[in-house]
Write a protein that holds these residues in place. Structure first.
Motif, PDB file in Angstrom:
ATOM      1  N   ALA A  60       2.198  46.149 -59.450  1.00 21.89           N
ATOM      2  CA  ALA A  60       2.174  47.098 -58.535  1.00 21.89           C
ATOM      3  C   ALA A  60       3.642  47.382 -58.192  1.00 21.89           C
ATOM      4  N   GLY A  61       4.576  46.450 -58.315  1.00 24.67           N
ATOM      5  CA  GLY A  61       5.957  46.670 -57.755  1.00 24.67           C
ATOM      6  C   GLY A  61       6.702  47.701 -58.476  1.00 24.67           C
ATOM      7  N   ASP A  62       6.361  47.907 -59.910  1.00 26.35           N
ATOM      8  CA  ASP A  62       6.834  48.989 -60.779  1.00 26.35           C
ATOM      9  C   ASP A  62       6.287  50.190 -60.472  1.00 26.35           C
ATOM     10  N   PRO A  63       7.162  51.424 -60.125  1.00 29.03           N
ATOM     11  CA  PRO A  63       6.777  52.603 -59.688  1.00 29.03           C
ATOM     12  C   PRO A  63       5.735  53.178 -60.946  1.00 29.03           C
ATOM     13  N   ARG A  64       6.236  52.943 -62.130  1.00 27.76           N
ATOM     14  CA  ARG A  64       5.208  53.514 -63.259  1.00 27.76           C
ATOM     15  C   ARG A  64       3.947  52.859 -62.972  1.00 27.76           C
TER      16      ARG A  64
END
Length: 971
Positions: free
Chosen positions: A514-518
């Motif tokens: 979830a930390g990845d904006p994608r």
């Protein structure tokens, strides 16, 4: 019929000629009735009939019986012929007795007495006729009457060779039919010594008897090993000129050699080699056979090669059975390797099959691996599907950690074009190999997800359960699995099994990416929810559980998820499970505190270690082939064998209702392990049998009953009730349920308290294949099981239907599979109807159901640009070429759902063709043997009034209307 001097039964010849010259069935009946009346009058009135006349008339009765007519007289005259001293008369009498006299007839005592008289005579011809009659009847009464006389006749030194051969085969028939009626212990040693008989015919006949006896009581006939090896040595070391009478195309006594080699395989290797002399002599024999296989053929005829190879392959089977001589195993493997590219298909098949067994030996496994490239080439280029099946088996058997990636890659590549009949088994084998020999877990996850992408329809629940269990049990692969499955879900066409895996893994470990904006929480939720309306009931249930997991993991998207949960399509859904989950999850998200949510929705704990359920399913599917690979290196797998049994919904809801007091975590997605249910008298306890076979046809495997399968993943096309009545009236196909098969190929075709019938369909151009799975839900055996297609004159010229026969019995709790091949010769309107007959507890049952074979099933999607579409649209403007309907929408308009329906119907979805963005434009081609039919479609929804206009144009008159009638029910 033996040659007879004189007129050669002229009257019989004339009668047969008259029958052959009859122009009609009525004329034949008239001629037969006239002859029967004449024979009856002769038997009644003329008491002076001689043996020749009786023989002639009895022979006519046999001929009439063979034509299919009942014979109710002449039996006594046939029995009287047994007392004749003439061969032909006695022969006809025994023929009549063997064919027409029932074993329970009152005349049987007279027959037995006549047989005893002939056995006691010194005429070998009469003795042989009597023995043949005993073997033909072969019931327990015959075994009781002659159980002591025949063995005595067999081992007697006064008996001539031809009688010994007949006695050995007659005794074999009696032992097979009535094994407990004849005590053979007192004759065992003397029967064994028949292997030393000078006459090869006696030895050959005795071998058939001895092999059966050795299988029943190996210890009692253990002495045959030495004599069998001795006889085999004399045969293989002899020249074909030494055994002239028993040489077949330059191969000395091939069938006796095969029987001797096969006899030795009834004993464990330790027993065969315990005598060093016997072991050395047997090794010499096998080496001689292998050496002769390398020699140039003495004849170019196929009979020579067949006989030579029969002995060779049986010798190789013995080598594999003994599994103790590394030199012989390697030589056998090299010999088989020469056959892998042989022009004869049967030799390639047998070589692959034998090498599968050699691959299990530690001595020959590495030698088998040297032929890997040849086997892969065979898999790609072989025309015969059975040979390709054996190639898959061999790749599976030769696989280990050194070559697993290459073999799995090749099997995945071939899987895309593999025959439908072997895809499911290939999926299981790829999953097992990937798990057992995984170099690392990321490769395993990639392989299984690729497997779902390539062959999603054939990936059973056990496979995707298994990948989830392994991901849960391994912390180091959870983040990678979440990232990989998130990327896989972004594909435009995503299989439902991929959605299941993605829903479970993201629900458990979506926070790791979830930390990845994608792959933000909202992105994950929107990606999964975009698939929601395209999925079946069980998958929607799983996704709802994923959503409530998201509420715990990602508080920022809680309001958005609550809106989905309280949507009327969910809270008022016809599926009770979807409705219940939506309401309960909504209340849980509103009322529970953060701590309670975290406790109830805690991450799943590791699964218990048990045998892999994928392996268990493969064992059930092909018990004779599953162990060729998995028993070789038991400790080499880095992945523990976990169980896959799914929790029932009752257990799941119990966990949900008491999350705090239970003190444990709740498996909201329904994948927790539990021991499999025991088979009992309750029909529902047999549900696992059919669910395993149908894979995702069965629907929701979390419901421990057959009826749940129909409510979950499959739609029942017909329904009936049990109870031992004619259910025809209750099985008329409901149109609203049958219509669901217009755009789908898998489902539950029929289900009631007695039976569940699943179906999987594949169509390619004008050809189709239907696989029907009949599952017996009861504990009783179905007898007289007969599925048949109802005759329909309108379909006779349009559809060519071929049904592969199915067994007439279905055991309790078991299933049978039947394949139906269909070829579309021309367009048609009516739907084929399947009628099923069987008896349950002696009560006849009859069911009827429509088969999902419609005109659109033979349609192939077509691609074209805007100019091509409208040009062809204008051409197809004749009145009979267009059909248009304006209808009320049955379901809420959803663009993805409509696209899925059109694609399932067989059409393409052409983007950017229609100027109105809400409209849908499609094209397809219907393939038949005689012609092709081009089809164009335009669908114009009106969301404000919940109506739509459907227009179809086709190049053949009437086709557009039929397609329009089918498709109007889908929106």
């Amino acid at each position: 019929m033996p040659a007879v001097k004189g007129d050669g039964m002229r009257g019989l010849a004339v009668f047969i000629s008259d029958i052959r010259n009859c122009k009609s069935k009525e004329a034949e009946e008239k001629r037969i009735n006239k002859e029967l009346a004449n024979i009856r009058s002769k038997f009644r009135s003329d008491k002076t009939l001689d043996g020749y006349q009786k023989k002639k008339y009895v022979c006519k009765l046999v001929f009439i019986f063979l034509l299919g007519h009942d014979i109710d007289f002449g039996h006594m005259e046939a029995v009287n012929l047994l007392s004749s001293n003439k061969y032909t008369e006695k022969q006809i009498g025994y023929l009549f007795i063997s064919v027409l006299v029932s074993a329970s007839s009152d005349l049987m005592k007279l027959v037995i007495q006549s047989i005893k008289n002939d056995l006691a005579s010194r005429n070998p011809v009469h003795i042989t006729l009597a023995l043949q009659c005993i073997a033909n009847i072969g019931n327990k009464e015959m075994a009781d009457a002659f159980g002591q006389e025949i063995p005595k006749l067999l081992v007697s030194g006064d008996t001539i060779d031809s009688v010994k051969q007949s006695a050995a085969l007659c005794l074999l028939k009696l032992i097979r039919n009535s094994p407990d009626a004849i005590a053979m212990s007192e004759w065992s040693s003397r029967i064994i010594h028949l292997l030393n008989d000078q006459n090869m015919g006696v030895v050959t006949a005795a071998m058939s008897l001895l092999e059966t006896l050795a299988k029943r009581n190996p210890d009692e006939y253990k002495g045959c090993i030495t004599l069998a090896v001795s006889r085999l040595s004399r045969i293989v070391t002899s020249s074909y000129t030494d055994l002239q009478d028993y040489t077949y195309y330059f191969v000395p006594a091939p069938w006796l050699s095969v029987k001797l080699l096969h006899l030795l395989q009834n004993y464990p290797p330790s027993v065969i080699v315990e005598d060093a002399g016997v072991k050395n002599r047997l090794t010499e024999c096998i080496e001689t056979i292998l050496n002769k296989a390398q020699e140039a053929p003495k004849s170019k005829k196929v009979q020579h090669s067949n006989a030579k190879n029969a002995v060779l392959f049986e010798a190789i089977n013995l080598i594999i059975h003994m599994d103790c001589d590394a030199n012989l195993l390697v030589r056998a493997c090299n010999q088989l390797g020469q056959f892998l590219q042989h022009r004869e298909t049967n030799l390639r098949y047998l070589a692959l099959e034998s090498m599968c067994l050699l691959a299990t030996s530690e001595f020959s496994h590495d030698t088998v691996k040297k032929h890997q490239e040849t086997v892969i080439t065979s898999l790609k280029t072989e025309r015969d599907v059975s040979v390709r099946q054996r190639a898959v088996d061999l790749l599976y058997a030769m696989c280990d950690r050194t070559n697993v990636q290459e073999i799995v890659s090749e099997m995945l590549t071939y899987l895309e074009m593999a025959d439908y009949s072997i895809r499911e088994e290939m999926v299981l084998k790829v999953a097992i190999l990937a798990e057992k020999y995984a170099v690392d877990y990321t490769w395993y996850v990639d392989t299984i997800l690729n497997l779902i992408r390539v062959a999603g329809d054939y990936v059973s629940e056990e496979v995707w359960y298994r990948v989830i269990q392994i991901v849960i049990n391994r912390d180091d692969v959870q983040g990678y699995a979440a990232k990989t499955v998130f990327e896989a879900l972004q594909a435009p066409a995503c299989h439902e099994n991929m959605v299941k895996v993605g829903g479970y893994i993201l629900g458990e470990f979506g926070n790791l990416i979830a930390g990845d904006p994608r792959s933000s929480p909202a992105t994950q939720f929107h990606l999964l929810h975009s698939k929601f309306h395209l999925c079946s009931g069980p998958t929607r249930q799983l996704l709802l559980s994923t959503y409530i997991k998201f509420v715990n993991l990602f508080g920022e998207i809680k309001p958005e998820i609550q809106e989905v949960l309280k949507n009327e399509n969910n809270t008022r859904n016809a599926d009770v499970e979807i409705q219940q989950r939506s309401i309960e999850y909504l209340q849980l998200s509103k009322t529970a505190t953060t701590d309670v949510l975290a406790t109830v929705l805690e991450e799943m704990p590791p699964f218990q270690e048990r045998e892999s359920s994928i392996l268990a399913k493969l064992k059930k599917k092909r018990p004779d082939k599953v162990n060729v690979n998995l028993d070789r290196h038991p400790s080499s797998s880095p992945i523990p064998p976990n169980a896959t049994a799914q929790k029932t919904q009752e257990q799941m809801m119990a966990n949900q209702s008491s999350p705090v007091n239970g003190g444990g975590t709740s498996d909201l997605l329904g994948l927790s392990t539990s021991p499999p249910a025991e088979h009992g008298a309750n029909p529902s306890s047999y549900s696992g049998v059919l669910i395993d076979v149908l894979g995702d046809l069965g629907g929701d495997a979390s419901k421990n009953s057959f009826s749940a399968a129909a409510a979950g993943g499959g739609d029942s096309v017909a329904s009936g009730a049990g109870g031992g009545i004619d259910l025809l009236a209750g099985t008329v196909c409901p149109e609203d349920t049958f219509n669901k098969f217009i755009t789908k190929n898998n489902g539950i075709l029929f289900e009631n308290d007695l039976i569940q019938i699943g179906i999987k369909c594949e169509f390619r151009q004008n050809l189709g294949r239907l696989c029907l799975f009949y599952g017996n839900k009861t504990s009783f055996t179905f007898v007289g099981f007969l599925p048949e297609i109802e005759p329909d004159e309108s379909l006779t010229s349009s559809l060519q239907i071929q049904m592969v026969p199915v067994d007439v019995t279905v055991e309790g709790g078991a299933q049978k599979q039947q394949v139906i091949n269909i070829q579309c010769a021309s367009d048609f309107t009516n739907i084929p109807t399947l009628t099923l007959h069987f008896q349950y507890s002696s009560v006849p049952q009859k069911f009827q159901m429509k088969l999902p074979v419609m005109l659109n099933k033979f349609m192939e999607a077509a691609q074209m640009d805007s100019s091509q579409f409208f040009q062809r649209w204008k051409i197809l403007s004749q009145p009979g070429q267009e059909s248009q309907k304006i209808c009320k929408a049955q379901n809420p308009f959803n663009a993805d759902a409509i696209k899925a329906k059109l694609l399932g119907f067989g059409l393409s979805v052409l983007e950017g063709i229609d100027p109105h963005p809400d409209n849908f434009v499609s094209a397809g081609i219907i393939h038949t043997s005689s012609h092709q039919i081009g089809c164009l479609l335009r669908l114009e929804p009106n969301k404000q009034v919940q109506m739509y206009r459907l227009t179809i144009r086709a190049s053949k008159d009437g086709a557009a209307k039929r397609l329009c009638d089918l498709l109007e029910t889908q929106f």
